[in-house]
Motif scaffolding. Sequence first.
Motif, PDB file in Angstrom:
ATOM      1  N   ARG A 121      -9.618  -4.290  -9.937  1.00  0.00           N
ATOM      2  CA  ARG A 121      -8.761  -5.438 -10.236  1.00  0.00           C
ATOM      3  C   ARG A 121      -9.667  -6.577 -10.650  1.00  0.00           C
ATOM      4  O   ARG A 121     -10.559  -6.963  -9.922  1.00  0.00           O
ATOM      5  N   ARG A 122      -9.449  -7.091 -11.870  1.00  0.00           N
ATOM      6  CA  ARG A 122     -10.260  -8.193 -12.394  1.00  0.00           C
ATOM      7  C   ARG A 122     -11.748  -7.872 -12.335  1.00  0.00           C
ATOM      8  O   ARG A 122     -12.578  -8.711 -12.000  1.00  0.00           O
ATOM      9  N   GLY A 123     -12.057  -6.619 -12.644  1.00  0.00           N
ATOM     10  CA  GLY A 123     -13.446  -6.203 -12.727  1.00  0.00           C
ATOM     11  C   GLY A 123     -14.120  -5.916 -11.398  1.00  0.00           C
ATOM     12  O   GLY A 123     -15.311  -5.590 -11.362  1.00  0.00           O
ATOM     13  N   LYS A 124     -13.383  -6.012 -10.297  1.00  0.00           N
ATOM     14  CA  LYS A 124     -13.953  -5.780  -8.958  1.00  0.00           C
ATOM     15  C   LYS A 124     -13.161  -4.688  -8.238  1.00  0.00           C
ATOM     16  O   LYS A 124     -11.996  -4.444  -8.558  1.00  0.00           O
ATOM     17  N   PRO A 125     -13.791  -4.037  -7.244  1.00  0.00           N
ATOM     18  CA  PRO A 125     -13.055  -3.021  -6.479  1.00  0.00           C
ATOM     19  C   PRO A 125     -11.827  -3.627  -5.799  1.00  0.00           C
ATOM     20  O   PRO A 125     -11.867  -4.763  -5.313  1.00  0.00           O
ATOM     21  N   THR A 126     -10.739  -2.882  -5.785  1.00  0.00           N
ATOM     22  CA  THR A 126      -9.516  -3.371  -5.155  1.00  0.00           C
ATOM     23  C   THR A 126      -9.650  -3.350  -3.628  1.00  0.00           C
ATOM     24  O   THR A 126     -10.527  -2.694  -3.073  1.00  0.00           O
ATOM     25  N   VAL A 127      -8.757  -4.080  -2.962  1.00  0.00           N
ATOM     26  CA  VAL A 127      -8.841  -4.229  -1.503  1.00  0.00           C
ATOM     27  C   VAL A 127      -8.812  -2.879  -0.798  1.00  0.00           C
ATOM     28  O   VAL A 127      -9.592  -2.632   0.132  1.00  0.00           O
ATOM     29  N   HIS A 128      -7.955  -1.985  -1.248  1.00  0.00           N
ATOM     30  CA  HIS A 128      -7.852  -0.706  -0.539  1.00  0.00           C
ATOM     31  C   HIS A 128      -9.076   0.188  -0.773  1.00  0.00           C
ATOM     32  O   HIS A 128      -9.299   1.140  -0.015  1.00  0.00           O
ATOM     33  N   LYS A 129      -9.864  -0.129  -1.803  1.00  0.00           N
ATOM     34  CA  LYS A 129     -11.122   0.599  -1.993  1.00  0.00           C
ATOM     35  C   LYS A 129     -12.238   0.003  -1.142  1.00  0.00           C
ATOM     36  O   LYS A 129     -13.101   0.718  -0.638  1.00  0.00           O
ATOM     37  N   VAL A 130     -12.244  -1.329  -0.997  1.00  0.00           N
ATOM     38  CA  VAL A 130     -13.265  -1.984  -0.163  1.00  0.00           C
ATOM     39  C   VAL A 130     -13.005  -1.687   1.311  1.00  0.00           C
ATOM     40  O   VAL A 130     -13.940  -1.425   2.076  1.00  0.00           O
ATOM     41  N   TRP A 131     -11.724  -1.717   1.718  1.00  0.00           N
ATOM     42  CA  TRP A 131     -11.360  -1.401   3.096  1.00  0.00           C
ATOM     43  C   TRP A 131     -10.630  -0.054   3.084  1.00  0.00           C
ATOM     44  O   TRP A 131     -11.248   0.962   2.847  1.00  0.00           O
ATOM     45  N   ASP A 132      -9.344  -0.029   3.322  1.00  0.00           N
ATOM     46  CA  ASP A 132      -8.561   1.202   3.260  1.00  0.00           C
ATOM     47  C   ASP A 132      -7.108   0.829   3.022  1.00  0.00           C
ATOM     48  O   ASP A 132      -6.748  -0.349   3.028  1.00  0.00           O
ATOM     49  N   HIS A 151      -0.537  -5.065  -3.173  1.00  0.00           N
ATOM     50  CA  HIS A 151       0.313  -3.913  -2.870  1.00  0.00           C
ATOM     51  C   HIS A 151       0.500  -3.013  -4.088  1.00  0.00           C
ATOM     52  O   HIS A 151       0.556  -1.785  -3.956  1.00  0.00           O
ATOM     53  N   ASP A 152       0.591  -3.597  -5.284  1.00  0.00           N
ATOM     54  CA  ASP A 152       0.683  -2.782  -6.504  1.00  0.00           C
ATOM     55  C   ASP A 152      -0.528  -1.876  -6.639  1.00  0.00           C
ATOM     56  O   ASP A 152      -0.408  -0.703  -7.034  1.00  0.00           O
ATOM     57  N   ASP A 153      -1.701  -2.400  -6.333  1.00  0.00           N
ATOM     58  CA  ASP A 153      -2.923  -1.599  -6.448  1.00  0.00           C
ATOM     59  C   ASP A 153      -2.894  -0.412  -5.500  1.00  0.00           C
ATOM     60  O   ASP A 153      -3.397   0.672  -5.831  1.00  0.00           O
ATOM     61  N   VAL A 154      -2.328  -0.596  -4.314  1.00  0.00           N
ATOM     62  CA  VAL A 154      -2.186   0.524  -3.370  1.00  0.00           C
ATOM     63  C   VAL A 154      -1.218   1.548  -3.955  1.00  0.00           C
ATOM     64  O   VAL A 154      -1.508   2.758  -3.982  1.00  0.00           O
ATOM     65  N   MET A 155      -0.061   1.083  -4.427  1.00  0.00           N
ATOM     66  CA  MET A 155       0.953   1.999  -4.955  1.00  0.00           C
ATOM     67  C   MET A 155       0.465   2.741  -6.190  1.00  0.00           C
ATOM     68  O   MET A 155       0.769   3.918  -6.383  1.00  0.00           O
ATOM     69  N   ASP A 156      -0.285   2.026  -7.042  1.00  0.00           N
ATOM     70  CA  ASP A 156      -0.769   2.627  -8.290  1.00  0.00           C
ATOM     71  C   ASP A 156      -2.099   3.364  -8.123  1.00  0.00           C
ATOM     72  O   ASP A 156      -2.612   3.932  -9.085  1.00  0.00           O
ATOM     73  N   LYS A 157      -2.663   3.278  -6.917  1.00  0.00           N
ATOM     74  CA  LYS A 157      -3.980   3.876  -6.641  1.00  0.00           C
ATOM     75  C   LYS A 157      -5.038   3.336  -7.602  1.00  0.00           C
ATOM     76  O   LYS A 157      -5.919   4.072  -8.077  1.00  0.00           O
ATOM     77  N   ALA A 158      -4.958   2.049  -7.887  1.00  0.00           N
ATOM     78  CA  ALA A 158      -5.898   1.408  -8.814  1.00  0.00           C
ATOM     79  C   ALA A 158      -7.217   1.110  -8.109  1.00  0.00           C
ATOM     80  O   ALA A 158      -7.226   0.618  -6.975  1.00  0.00           O
ATOM     81  N   ASP A 159      -8.313   1.404  -8.771  1.00  0.00           N
ATOM     82  CA  ASP A 159      -9.648   1.206  -8.184  1.00  0.00           C
ATOM     83  C   ASP A 159     -10.240  -0.159  -8.510  1.00  0.00           C
ATOM     84  O   ASP A 159     -11.138  -0.626  -7.808  1.00  0.00           O
TER      85      ASP A 159
END
Length: 324
Positions: free
Chosen positions: A88-99, A78-86
């Motif tokens: 996480r730990r060197g891999k695309p975040t969940v909201h980038k892989v999905w939505d 959820h932090d990655d969604v709020m921060d619009k982070a692309d």
Amino acid sequence: MEGLQKYFDTIETALSKIEYAPSPDGLYAPVRYELSLGGKRVRPLLTLLACELFGGDADRAIDAAVGLEVFHNFTLLHDDVMDKADVRRGKPTVHKVWDENTAILSGDAMEIIAFRYVARTPAPHTAAVVDWFLKTALEICEGQQFDMEFESRDDVTEAEYIEMIRLKTAVLLGGALKIGAIIGGAGADDADRIYRFGESLGLAFQLQDDWLDVYGDPARFGKKIGGDILNNKKTYMLINAQLRARGTDAGELSHWLSATDYDPAEKIAAVTALYNRLGVGELCLQQVDLYSRRAIEALQQISVPEEAKQPLYDLARRLIKRDH
């Protein structure tokens, strides 16, 4: 971490055995993906170590440990969604892989799975562990809210920032240890002491994270450097830069904080140069050292033989080890 591999193996095995409903895969695939990104597994490790420190059986703490790790990863998702982070730990975040909608809903599912596992803690400690977990979970939400509110404030104090990161980050480390201690049969005083150890360690860890976001090696840090600068995130260093900047430095900092059209690399370089001139990076490292010392002092006060605490001493030093 040498000597701790058996705990990591136990944790990974338990995480791999989480049972998901066969459908809808669109809900559970992001959960599996988020957990597959790895991470240090520090929180479940702390729970198992604390349980054993007080003479308990780590097998009785494994469900709570799994719940804490799932909950931690839920907060990151959820932090990655709020921060619009692309990344996480060197891999695309969940909201980038999905939505974003998928990430939010799958995060909600992770939170429920976490609660389910914590509630499996065996009697007679079930109620105490669930109560402490729920207290900790709510405090983390409070910390996240403060973090979001700070984005629109220019008057955040150092004390407010420390309290925010205590809630958002440190209480989960302390809670993981206290939950393990409760399951292990620790007395109230020692359970409080091991909580303070984790809380101080968490403050040191987050302040170090702030520093690494500016000065770290992206390959080792696991995410892009400068994200906090680009997001105008109120970190220990930005707050102190605002307090210390005068004249042209104050004007330049104000320019970058209000700029909407800029080259990201240029902004990162310019603000980092400002931090260097103002000495706020070194100030941050001094705070890392302060809270690291407080963590060790709390651990020293716990009334078990010193040799039994060695894994926690080693883990603390490893977590705060840095290259600078």
